[in-house]
Scaffold this active site. Structure first.
Site, short mmCIF file in Angstrom:
data_model
loop_
_atom_site.label_atom_id
_atom_site.label_comp_id
_atom_site.label_asym_id
_atom_site.label_seq_id
_atom_site.Cartn_x
_atom_site.Cartn_y
_atom_site.Cartn_z
N LYS A 186 -12.30 -0.53 16.69
CA LYS A 186 -11.17 -0.13 17.53
C LYS A 186 -11.39 -0.54 18.98
CE LYS A 186 -9.99 3.58 14.37
NZ LYS A 186 -10.38 4.97 13.97
N GLU A 209 -15.87 10.54 4.76
CA GLU A 209 -15.95 9.89 3.46
C GLU A 209 -17.26 10.26 2.75
OE1 GLU A 209 -13.83 7.00 2.66
OE2 GLU A 209 -12.67 7.13 4.51
N THR A 221 2.83 6.32 2.09
CA THR A 221 3.74 7.40 1.72
C THR A 221 4.47 7.94 2.95
OG1 THR A 221 2.24 7.98 -0.08
CG2 THR A 221 3.85 9.66 0.57
N VAL A 254 18.77 0.43 15.80
CA VAL A 254 18.67 -1.00 15.50
C VAL A 254 19.93 -1.57 14.86
CG1 VAL A 254 16.18 -0.93 15.29
CG2 VAL A 254 17.56 -0.58 13.25
N VAL A 312 -5.27 1.57 15.98
CA VAL A 312 -6.16 2.33 16.87
C VAL A 312 -5.49 3.65 17.23
CG1 VAL A 312 -7.40 2.36 19.07
CG2 VAL A 312 -7.02 0.18 17.89
N GLY A 352 0.83 -1.21 0.00
CA GLY A 352 0.00 0.00 0.00
C GLY A 352 0.86 1.25 0.00
N GLY A 400 -0.67 4.51 -0.27
CA GLY A 400 -1.60 5.63 -0.15
C GLY A 400 -1.02 6.64 0.83
N THR A 401 -1.91 7.33 1.54
CA THR A 401 -1.46 8.36 2.47
C THR A 401 -0.48 7.80 3.49
OG1 THR A 401 -3.69 9.20 2.26
CG2 THR A 401 -2.34 10.16 3.99
N VAL A 402 -0.87 6.74 4.19
CA VAL A 402 -0.04 6.22 5.27
C VAL A 402 1.23 5.57 4.73
CG1 VAL A 402 0.06 4.63 7.22
CG2 VAL A 402 -2.01 5.97 6.81
#
Lengths: 428, 428
Positions: A205, A190, A16, A33, A132, A10, A12-14
């Site tokens: 959630k 939406e 990216t 790390v 959440v 994916g 999309g917004t997240v």
């Protein structure tokens, strides 16, 4: 040093945002790390589409199985959503020993236990902080921060859209339909807002939070759900008169191992810290037997906040890889689920009635409450010059839900009551 | 199964809470860590004293070395306080491979890096969640929850005593001295309240939070500290007129890797979530580049909240023992510390001046601000019938601290200014 390879499902917004953080904070991440983290492959719907973030075109694929079957990939970050097909992909990824970081609340609410069980079997991590309350690290707080305590109550404003709508209705006196249209124009709601405004998103959630908080496998169908589409400006005005705001609250409660989970518009007294959580912000209030009252506040969604949670999970997975302890700190629940009956679910209530304006009506109303053992805290009869009949605003002391249902039923059959305009829980 | 053995140093309020939780929640704890947790020895000042919790007298000792040298003991829980001698005991315990859970903010603020370095060397855990903001899991949030983000600001109400005093002064119009006496009578303030009211306790906690948040070793002497003993009812009244509350805020800021840390009474606009944190509650507001605004709220002290954090740390240590990964997730800082100069520390300011009541004074004042490039946001001149001269309440736009110091110095030499009554930062 060999990089840890991530397959990103994916963009999309997240997705990216995840690329931005992993690339922009690479030095900081490496010092934590001790390995580079490389986004090796990215699943997209349309590989030819132009993007707001620069990614190597050779990394893009439209075939999810390319990520799942790539033996070089250590971790799948899933931010594409979906339930059925996504579950199959992730189960297969786990089968092949890949760890999962996901923001998918629908998947975790519906199939969380199945996925966590498979992860445990295969010694893999599945982390889902971003599922959440976007940027609020509430999941690790419930798992680790309160590991020694017995959580008795979780109340969450976990849907930004409805909180935006209710905040606007409260602060500007606007009507539900107008604010909804505005929220849609601004991209906060939406085109089909059902999942948000009818409380379904919040219910998913709350399924996740209550499963973690009570360590028992709460299912989506255990959640009693009511949305905000019937909340009126009149309700909000009267709530203000009682020193309250109306919020869409997810409420999970436990008493003696019996639990209840619900989502509904609720009157919250202004003195309660959750009452002042406004706009698209989220907050989760947690009451523990030992710790008492705590609250966690922050952005519930958005590209960067959500991506922050995902990359924090990614860091945790990589640390576990280095330590060789993946799949050992499972959030799988281990307690038997016992649901409260309506007789066991107690709360204060607010009720707005439209009644006949004549002597004796209040007595009849009071008799009904008395019959079902519901104790009245206050009754107000505001002036209603332009209406036929009178309005009654009734606040009750704590009453159980079965009794309140019986009261409502009795009012439906009582000629003196023209309409039961609203019934809300009261918190705070 | 072989129990994990804990040596408890201190059986005061918090130590008693630890015993209560470890015994009362034993079944829950065991299902998380798959071992009984046994408090094997307890260090007390007076073994003959009667206790509010039942403990086996044979476990009590007045000799700390008995715990440190006991080879059966896996973990030391230190809740007795103290710095010099306590440090020696804990270093020796680490030397002998014991893990540490401590609530000791003084020790961690002063010698945290030394202790963490020794722990790393010996492969031991040192956890100290309870040292800051009692029941709020803010330390693991900073370490893990925001591991992927760059934290730019931490603002904390981290001292319950002063927040109680300021809340009472704000809500009841009472004077500082009267509220302090009341707080002492209620046990919210010590007989010698200096450490709380002069901001030293808060400074120690901000040392710990900023070291974690910025991953650079901030020392106590880097913190610019001012307490609340000079806050007057007049200040609070004027703050209210500006839509603000006065809070003792710890403020840690970072810009381009340059940091500043301070503790001072601050005007906070009521629209900011930290403004409504009242009474003995604590809250830590964290701003991250990616996540934006978050806030964590809860009890800052008290037997059970603090004990909850300690036992959560204990669970984490035991989990690590089971996984064989103790000492691997160190919170040791790794960045070079670069402190901001006064020229780099910017904020808005509130200033209350007592000036001569004649024409031309305001112009002189304005000239001074202008000379040092401090831009004025507003000036109010409230009616002051019973005073000689006039009061001026000045709010500035963001200005650097060096310029504000220069402004203050100039006012000290300006005959038209009788007294600089107060200067506060403004946030929110």
């Amino acid at each position: 040093m060999k990089p840890v390879k991530v397959g990103l499902m994916g963009l999309g917004t997240v997705g990216t945002g995840v690329v931005r953080i992993v690339e922009g904070h690479q030095a900081d991440l490496q010092s934590q790390v001790a390995s580079p983290i490389e986004i090796a492959k990215i699943l997209v719907k349309d590989a030819s589409k132009s993007r707001s973030v620069v990614v190597d075109a050779s990394k893009l694929t439209e075939d999810p199985w390319e990520l799942v079957r790539d033996e070089e990939i250590d971790i799948i970050v899933e931010v594409m959503g979906g339930v059925g097909a996504t579950k199959e992909l992730l189960l297969e990824a786990l089968e092949r020993g890949k760890h999962i970081v996901t923001a998918n609340k629908d998947l975790m609410a519906l199939h969380g236990q199945e996925i966590l069980a498979k992860a445990k079997e295969k010694g893999c991590d599945v982390f889902y902080e971003a599922s959440v309350a976007g940027g609020i690290p509430i999941i690790r707080t419930l798992i680790e921060g309160f590991s020694s305590d017995r959580i008795t109550k979780i109340m969450g404003i976990v849907n930004g859209t409805t909180n935006y709508i209710l905040t606007k209705m409260s602060q500007e006196g606007a009507d539900y339909q107008d604010v909804l249209k505005e929220a849609q124009a601004l991209g906060y709601a939406e085109a089909d807002p059902t999942s948000d405004v009818e409380g379904l998103d919040a219910a998913r959630k709350m399924t996740i939070l209550s499963t973690l908080g009570f360590r028992a496998n709460v299912a989506l169908e255990d959640v009693d759900v009511r949305g905000i589409s019937a909340v009126t400006q009149e309700d909000i005005r009267y709530a203000h008169q009682l020193g309250c705001e109306i919020k869409l609250l997810g409420i999970a409660e436990r008493q003696d191992d019996y639990i209840s989970v619900s989502v509904q518009p609720t009157l919250v007294r202004r003195s309660h810290p959750i009452a002042s959580v406004n706009g698209v912000f989220n907050a989760v209030y947690v009451h523990g037997e030992a710790v008492g009252e705590t609250m966690f506040y922050g952005p519930g969604a958005g590209e960067m906040p959500t991506a922050t949670s995902i990359v924090a999970d990614l860091v945790a997975v990589v640390k576990n890889m280095k330590l060789g302890v993946n799949g050992r700190q499972s959030s799988l629940s281990y307690k038997e689920k016992k649901l409260k009956t309506d007789e066991q679910i107690a709360s204060k209530y607010f009720m707005l009635l439209h009644v006949e304006d004549r002597a004796g009506v209040l007595m009849q109303i009071a008799q009904v409450f008395s019959k079902y053992d519901v104790s009245i805290e206050s009754v107000m009869q505001p002036a209603t010059p332009d209406q036929q009949g009178a309005q009654l605003i009734i606040s009750t002391h704590a009453a159980d839900k079965a009794s309140m249902n019986a009261v409502q039923k009795a009012f439906e059959e009582l000629p003196a009551v023209k309409t039961i305009k609203s019934v809300y829980r009261v918190e705070g």
